[in-house]
Design a protein around this motif. Sequence first.
Motif, PDB file in Angstrom:
ATOM      1  N   LYS A   7       0.848  -1.183   0.000  1.00  0.00           N
ATOM      2  CA  LYS A   7       0.000   0.000   0.000  1.00  0.00           C
ATOM      3  C   LYS A   7       0.887   1.236   0.000  1.00  0.00           C
ATOM      4  O   LYS A   7       2.065   1.167   0.361  1.00  0.00           O
ATOM      5  N   TYR A   8       0.310   2.355  -0.418  1.00  0.00           N
ATOM      6  CA  TYR A   8       1.000   3.629  -0.244  1.00  0.00           C
ATOM      7  C   TYR A   8       0.766   4.086   1.188  1.00  0.00           C
ATOM      8  O   TYR A   8      -0.309   3.870   1.761  1.00  0.00           O
ATOM      9  N   MET A   9       1.774   4.725   1.770  1.00  0.00           N
ATOM     10  CA  MET A   9       1.673   5.201   3.148  1.00  0.00           C
ATOM     11  C   MET A   9       2.172   6.633   3.234  1.00  0.00           C
ATOM     12  O   MET A   9       3.237   6.955   2.700  1.00  0.00           O
ATOM     13  N   VAL A  10       1.384   7.469   3.892  1.00  0.00           N
ATOM     14  CA  VAL A  10       1.838   8.822   4.217  1.00  0.00           C
ATOM     15  C   VAL A  10       2.154   8.820   5.704  1.00  0.00           C
ATOM     16  O   VAL A  10       1.280   8.570   6.541  1.00  0.00           O
TER      17      VAL A  10
ATOM     18  N   LEU B 242       5.915   3.301   0.047  1.00  0.00           N
ATOM     19  CA  LEU B 242       5.104   2.146  -0.321  1.00  0.00           C
ATOM     20  C   LEU B 242       5.720   0.903   0.298  1.00  0.00           C
ATOM     21  O   LEU B 242       6.929   0.824   0.511  1.00  0.00           O
ATOM     22  N   GLY B 243       4.867  -0.050   0.607  1.00  0.00           N
ATOM     23  CA  GLY B 243       5.329  -1.283   1.237  1.00  0.00           C
ATOM     24  C   GLY B 243       4.179  -1.975   1.933  1.00  0.00           C
ATOM     25  O   GLY B 243       3.036  -1.514   1.887  1.00  0.00           O
ATOM     26  N   LYS B 244       4.482  -3.081   2.596  1.00  0.00           N
ATOM     27  CA  LYS B 244       3.441  -3.825   3.301  1.00  0.00           C
ATOM     28  C   LYS B 244       3.098  -3.182   4.639  1.00  0.00           C
ATOM     29  O   LYS B 244       1.984  -3.302   5.130  1.00  0.00           O
TER      30      LYS B 244
ATOM     31  N   HIS C   3       8.512  -2.070   6.684  1.00  0.00           N
ATOM     32  CA  HIS C   3       9.044  -2.620   5.433  1.00  0.00           C
ATOM     33  C   HIS C   3       8.584  -1.718   4.287  1.00  0.00           C
ATOM     34  O   HIS C   3       7.644  -2.033   3.561  1.00  0.00           O
ATOM     35  N   LYS C   4       9.233  -0.572   4.177  1.00  0.00           N
ATOM     36  CA  LYS C   4       8.777   0.439   3.227  1.00  0.00           C
ATOM     37  C   LYS C   4       9.917   0.941   2.353  1.00  0.00           C
ATOM     38  O   LYS C   4      11.095   0.805   2.684  1.00  0.00           O
TER      39      LYS C   4
END
Length: 326
Positions: free
Chosen positions: A85-88, A123-125, A129-130
């Motif tokens: 997923k993308y993460m902010v 991005l990452g799980k 882990h990004k």
Amino acid sequence: MNLNNLENLKEEMKALGFKEKLINQMEEQMKKDVPEFKLHDALPATKGQVDMTLYFKQSGQSEFYYLNKFEVAHNQGKPLEEGQKYMVISPGADGKNMVKKMENVSEAIDFFKKQEGNSELALGKDAAHKTTVASTENGKVNYVAKDFQRTFYSQPIPQTFWVEKGKGFTAEQAANLVQGRSVYRDDLLNLGGIPYKAWMKLDADKPRDRHDNLTFNQYHDPSYGFDLGKVLDKFNIKELENPAKRVLLEVSIKNGNRPLITTVKDGQEVKLFVEAVPRYSQLNMYQENGKPEKREQFQKEPAISNSHAKGKEKEHELSESQGLKR
């Protein structure tokens, strides 16, 4: 929340092919009784991914919600891998990082750009882990990964698809249309309310309309003369030998997909992707790696010059001015 309204919207969402998780998100938003809300989703594309935004609005006279449109954009950058997923990521008031996860890259970029302090788009799980693709310092972007720059700075213009009570282009069809493929509709109405059937394709060569949408090229059935079944029968396609598989193949192509078919090349069975090209009453074929193949080598008989098809195009192609009601 009106339960009949919820039931109707669930049926409409299913008819349009939206995922169950999106339907559940819709129900959660309706429970909050907000005047309007948006839902986001993403679908894999031949290259990159297709991002979708659904718009729900509550009636001014009742508590009923309506889904009248959704926007679709084809992002051709590297798609998310399974489980990613993308993460902010932004620092919280308590010193701990706040993490907002999204699948829609346009939504993620827009949310990231609105952050006022230090922030990170990754991005990452999960956050442990990004891979960082962009960052800000004091609200100003100070880094964008090289392979993410095109996606970040050149976001595609979305195409709006209007729906009415679950009628309209499905999510699958819309995703294929913005990738440049053709879709068959047998439930269209012109501006005079007269039903008709046609193959539809977005015209990327003409200027966008006043709503910033691409217009459609329409190839009416049967007047234009493109009969998918007859065109398929010109080729050596193994799946056509099985009536059930033939039906599935035709349905998939009509929805704008590139289904995988089995044919023979140099005496060996090969798998190829195939798509409809109504404008020229033809099919396009591609290797599994995306490289185009010459269709003539898979025909049952020697190919006939397509000059006739081109002449027919000029003779029969109908103007978009006839209008598309739904």
